[in-house]
Design a protein around this motif. Structure first.
Motif: not given
Length: 248
Positions: A92-102
């Motif tokens: 929840n604290d990340l953006t969609p871009l950050e999440s998918v990059m992970l």
């Protein structure tokens, strides 16, 4: 043809309660296979067995013919199984871009690059952005995930699963809780999933099931009650009696 995913006499007991009762299920490569049944039939328990969240009391699970019954959930992801959840499991604290990059970075083996931000890896960021575009999330990819409408959060969870490039994708009620005005986006994305990914779908929304599936299995009281094509299942009076009802 070797099934993409198979269970053989799979059993799960909780004390004296048998929740999964000798289920033998075969999902062919590239299938759009739906698993339906009334509440309490054991559908989510079966998914938890397939992913390793639960340990079977008996029987076997095979992925592309290889026995994975004793492997950990992490090993199953590595071998090609991904899932979504009935209730979103997101950062929840990340953006969609950050999440998918992970997710992309982990798949590419970049998770151990402790001193190099993933944002500096152009290939990872470009792949993540392209995936978000495909999943109709480009306009919200830099917002905190907690601020996304629920329908967008459901799309993000599917995007995270696809970012792992699975052989088999398990979708646990992807349209559950999504407002009616947003359902069309979720349905369109589910129908447009890559053809080379085998999909096993749990869903109560019969419009989605009948428009998506090429084969349907019906669970009742932990047992495999019926299996067949959409036409066979929708026309089966016994299936209607236990689940589908007059709306079928």
């Amino acid at each position: 043809m070797t099934p993409a995913l198979e269970t053989q006499m799979l059993v799960k007991r909780f004390g004296g309660l048998i929740v999964t009762n000798e289920v033998s299920l075969s999902v062919r490569p590239g299938a759009r296979h739906a698993l339906i049944g009334p509440n309490g039939a054991g559908k989510t328990t079966l998914i938890n067995l397939l992913t390793g969240a639960l340990t079977p009391s008996g029987g076997r699970i095979l992925l592309s013919g290889e026995d994975i019954t004793a492997t950990t959930p992490f090993e199953r992801v590595r071998r090609g199984i991904a899932r979504t959840f009935q209730i979103n499991q997101l950062f929840n604290d990340l953006t969609p871009l950050e999440s998918v990059m992970l997710a992309v970075g982990e798949r590419l083996g970049h998770g151990n690059r402790l001193f190099r931000p993933l944002a500096a890896d152009r290939a990872v960021s470009e792949e993540a952005a392209a995936l978000l575009e495909r999943f109709r999330l480009a306009d919200v990819m830099c917002l905190p995930t907690r601020d996304l409408p629920y329908g967008k959060q459901r799309l993000l969870e599917i995007a995270l699963a696809i970012a792992l490039e699975p052989k088999v994708l398990l979708l646990d009620e992807p349209a559950a809780g999504v407002p009616e005005e947003d359902r069309h986006e979720v349905l369109a994305i589910v129908r447009a999933l890559p053809a080379d990914v085998t999909v096993l779908l749990i869903e109560h929304d019969m419009d989605l099931v009948f428009s998506f599936a090429d084969r349907i299995s019906v669970l009742a009281a932990g047992r495999l009650f019926a299996e067949g094509t959409v036409e066979e299942i929708s026309g089966d009076p016994e299936v209607k009696a236990i689940y589908l009802g007059d709306a079928a």
